[in-house]
Design an enzyme around this catalytic site. Structure first.
Site, short mmCIF file in Angstrom:
data_model
loop_
_atom_site.label_atom_id
_atom_site.label_comp_id
_atom_site.label_asym_id
_atom_site.label_seq_id
_atom_site.Cartn_x
_atom_site.Cartn_y
_atom_site.Cartn_z
N ASN A 9 13.73 13.19 -24.23
CA ASN A 9 13.11 13.57 -23.10
C ASN A 9 13.84 14.52 -21.91
OD1 ASN A 9 11.29 14.13 -20.56
ND2 ASN A 9 11.21 11.82 -20.34
N LYS A 11 13.02 15.78 -19.26
CA LYS A 11 12.65 15.71 -17.85
C LYS A 11 12.62 17.06 -17.16
CE LYS A 11 13.75 10.74 -17.91
NZ LYS A 11 13.92 9.83 -17.18
N HIS A 95 4.52 8.26 -18.76
CA HIS A 95 5.82 8.16 -18.57
C HIS A 95 5.93 7.46 -17.15
CE1 HIS A 95 10.18 8.51 -17.37
NE2 HIS A 95 10.38 8.38 -18.72
N GLU A 97 7.61 7.86 -14.51
CA GLU A 97 7.79 8.62 -13.55
C GLU A 97 6.44 9.42 -13.21
OE1 GLU A 97 11.21 10.72 -15.46
OE2 GLU A 97 12.41 8.93 -14.97
N GLU A 167 9.65 1.30 -21.98
CA GLU A 167 10.58 1.78 -21.07
C GLU A 167 10.57 1.03 -19.89
OE1 GLU A 167 11.95 5.96 -22.02
OE2 GLU A 167 10.11 6.34 -20.59
N GLY A 173 17.51 5.51 -16.25
CA GLY A 173 18.28 6.26 -15.53
C GLY A 173 19.29 5.44 -14.49
N SER A 213 18.42 4.25 -20.39
CA SER A 213 19.63 4.12 -20.51
C SER A 213 20.33 4.09 -22.19
CB SER A 213 20.31 3.07 -19.62
OG SER A 213 19.87 3.52 -18.21
#
Ligand code: 13P
Length: 251
Positions: A9, A11, A95, A97, A167, A173, A213
């Site tokens: 991904n 991003k 996702h 985010e 996730e 991150g 991560s």
């Protein structure tokens, strides 16, 4: 036997020119491998150029989102036809985010998943709890609501065409990976849920990816857990040698 699956991904990183370079590096490094399934998900503006670069390799193309309508006055959104026309076969949906910053809910995840399926795109449905939710002991409830909400009304035949990505938000991150045991526990929980919602066949055949991560030095241990079928990779997907090492760990 579930074939391992590794998706990158990207991003909101990489201009089209930079994406073309990275795709070229990936094609040289891993394009001919055929152990794990491999997908890269660049930003929309780079999809077409990346698609051209990865032709003739085993790398497939994914998008980071789609809208649930076919077309219309939806400024800023992108449709399944637009994605398929530039060679997209997979799409990330829900996702964290998107959930955190852009009002994604279980309902919109569901609408997008239904649309992806009806248009022949493979949805990668993301689920996962925040740190607060985990610490408050709500992890299972949250993951359960993401899975049940995302799959509401979806038939068994369609569910079999999907991929789930677990996730944990606190691991994205942050450099804080879930331990293989923590991830395995949730993956097994999701499989149990799928068994309740559908049946043993769905529970056993769906690929459940781990994301958060994942790096070359922890991928092997994560991917060797019985219910972890690969990864959804953020930061490490932007470096060809790292992504290669992760793909190899899955192969
Ligand atoms: P990182 O690998 O950078 O933690 O990102 C994970 C992720 O969000 C993939 O979708």
């Amino acid at each position: 036997m579930r074939r391992k699956f590794v998706a990158g991904n990207w991003k909101m990183y990489k201009t089209p020119s930079e994406a073309e370079t990275l795709a070229g590096d990936l094609k040289s490094a891993i394009g001919a491998l055929n152990g794990a399934e491999m997908v890269v998900c660049p930003p929309y503006t780079a999809l077409d150029r990346v698609n051209r670069v990865i032709q003739g390799s085993n790398i497939r193309l994914g998008a980071q989102d789609l809208h649930w309508e076919d077309q219309g006055a939806y400024t800023g959104k992108i449709s399944h036809d637009m994605l398929k026309d530039v060679g997209v076969s997979h799409v990330i949906i829900g996702h964290s985010e998107q959930r955190t910053y852009f009002h994604e809910t279980n309902e919109t995840v569901n609408k997008k998943t239904v649309k992806a399926l009806s248009s022949g795109l493979t949805p990668i449905v993301c689920v996962g709890e925040t740190l607060d939710e985990r610490e408050a002991g709500r992890m299972h409830d949250v993951v359960q609501s993401h899975v049940r909400g995302g799959y509401a009304g979806i038939s068994k035949a369609d569910a079999l065409k999907t991929i789930i990505a677990y996730e944990p938000v606190w691991a994205i991150g942050t450099g804080k990976t879930a331990t293989p045991e923590q991830a395995q526990e949730v993956h097994a929980f999701i499989r149990g849920l799928l068994k309740e919602m559908y049946d043993a066949e769905v529970a056993e055949s769906l690929r459940i990816l781990y994301g958060g991560s994942v790096k070359p030095d922890n991928a092997g241990e994560l991917f060797s857990q019985p219910d972890i079928d690969g990864g959804l990779i953020g930061g490490a997907a932007l470096k060809a040698p790292d992504f290669k090492a992760i793909v190899e760990a899955a192969s």
